[in-house]
Structures are given as C-alpha cells and as structure tokens.
Scaffold this motif. Structure first.
Motif, short mmCIF file in Angstrom:
data_model
loop_
_atom_site.label_atom_id
_atom_site.label_comp_id
_atom_site.label_asym_id
_atom_site.label_seq_id
_atom_site.Cartn_x
_atom_site.Cartn_y
_atom_site.Cartn_z
N ALA A 7 29.41 32.09 25.53
CA ALA A 7 28.77 31.77 26.80
C ALA A 7 29.59 30.73 27.57
O ALA A 7 30.07 29.76 27.00
N ASP A 11 27.37 32.35 32.55
CA ASP A 11 26.32 32.97 31.73
C ASP A 11 25.03 32.18 31.68
O ASP A 11 24.04 32.65 31.13
N LEU A 15 21.42 33.11 30.07
CA LEU A 15 21.12 32.50 28.79
C LEU A 15 19.80 31.73 28.81
O LEU A 15 19.04 31.73 27.83
N CYS A 39 23.66 23.33 26.67
CA CYS A 39 24.56 24.47 26.91
C CYS A 39 25.85 24.01 27.57
O CYS A 39 26.95 24.41 27.16
N GLN A 51 27.86 28.91 21.98
CA GLN A 51 26.73 29.82 22.10
C GLN A 51 27.29 31.20 22.37
O GLN A 51 28.13 31.38 23.26
N ILE A 53 26.52 35.12 23.43
CA ILE A 53 25.54 35.86 24.21
C ILE A 53 25.81 37.35 24.01
O ILE A 53 26.96 37.79 24.06
N THR A 61 21.19 40.88 29.12
CA THR A 61 21.23 39.96 28.01
C THR A 61 20.12 40.33 27.02
O THR A 61 18.96 40.44 27.40
N PHE A 64 21.08 35.86 21.74
CA PHE A 64 22.05 34.77 21.70
C PHE A 64 22.05 34.13 20.32
O PHE A 64 21.12 34.31 19.53
#
Length: 148
Positions: A7, A11, A15, A39, A51, A53, A61, A64
């Motif tokens: 990510a 994103d 997310l 994040c 992270q 994804i 999406t 995650f």
C-alpha cells in the motif's frame, strides 16, 4: 485474478474501509486519524512494516495485511509479525487470505526474516481453519497487554 501490492499513498482511500471493517470485526473503534497516521508512518518507513492490499480482477479492494518487522530472541532471528489480516466477507474462501499470507512469507524471505508469526482471537474459527489449512503451527504463548 488477484493482485497484491504494498500500500502507498494512492491506496489510502481504498485501505481505510478495510481497516475500519477489521476494527469493527474485533469490536474496537480507534480514531480514523490514528489509523491514517499509522498507514502513513508505514508508507514513510517500510523498515518498520508494510501494509499489503489485495484487489480482485475488477480492481476492487478485497483484503489487507499488516506486517511489522522485528527480531525474536528465542529464534535468534528476524521475524515478520502478521499483525493484521482481513478479507472482505464476499471474498472469504476464495484464496485471498492465503495469497496475503504467501506474499507476507515472500517478503519475509526477501528481508531475511526466518519466520512469519501472528495471533488470532480464540473464537475466530474461520481464521483458524485457514491457518491450520496452510500448515501453520499453533503457538503455546499467551498474549498480555498493558496500557501506558
């Protein structure tokens, strides 16, 4: 077709709902700005963690994972800690969780981490079926927490 990427800033909007759904599943409610800050911290310094994804063929999406990097004295080695794994209900059972774990294992190998370790809630039978199905070993350790 499933794609799994690390990510980045672009994103975050995709997310955020996944993070919130994950928190809802565990019945916790951290502030959205703190989730966003976490994040962004990982994006800024991937040596702390990443992270991942997961997106389906349409680009939606569907899951995650968050992996933090650390050392484990008992293994005398680097490890990846799979701190979070979440798959949207509509995608469960389709291999998304397995694919996220596999990508996490690949990243561990690339970083020289000897193990990927994680925990789950004792009553999360769905997750435990996945973990048992991929040959993961259950730990004998108990988790404790202490606030600051």
């Amino acid at each position: 077709m499933l794609t799994i990427t690390i990510a980045g800033e672009a994103d975050l909007a995709d997310l955020a709902p996944m993070l919130r759904s994950y928190c809802d599943f565990y019945e916790v409610d951290p502030p959205g700005d703190k989730l966003d800050a976490m994040c962004r911290a990982l994006i800024a310094d991937p040596s702390e963690g990443v992270q991942l994804i997961a997106r389906d063929a349409s680009g939606e999406t569907v899951g995650f994972a968050t992996i933090f990097w650390t050392w484990q004295t008992l293994y005398a080695a680097r490890v990846g800690v799979l701190n979070d794994l979440y798959v949207a209900p509509r995608s469960r059972g389709a291999g998304t969780g397995r694919a996220l774990i596999a990508r996490g294992m690949q990243m561990c190998h690339e970083r020289g981490a000897e193990k990927l370790v994680w925990e789950t809630s004792p009553d999360n039978a769905t997750a435990q079926r996945l973990y048992d199905g991929i040959g993961a070993e259950k730990s004998v350790w108990l988790t404790y927490e202490l606030g600051t």
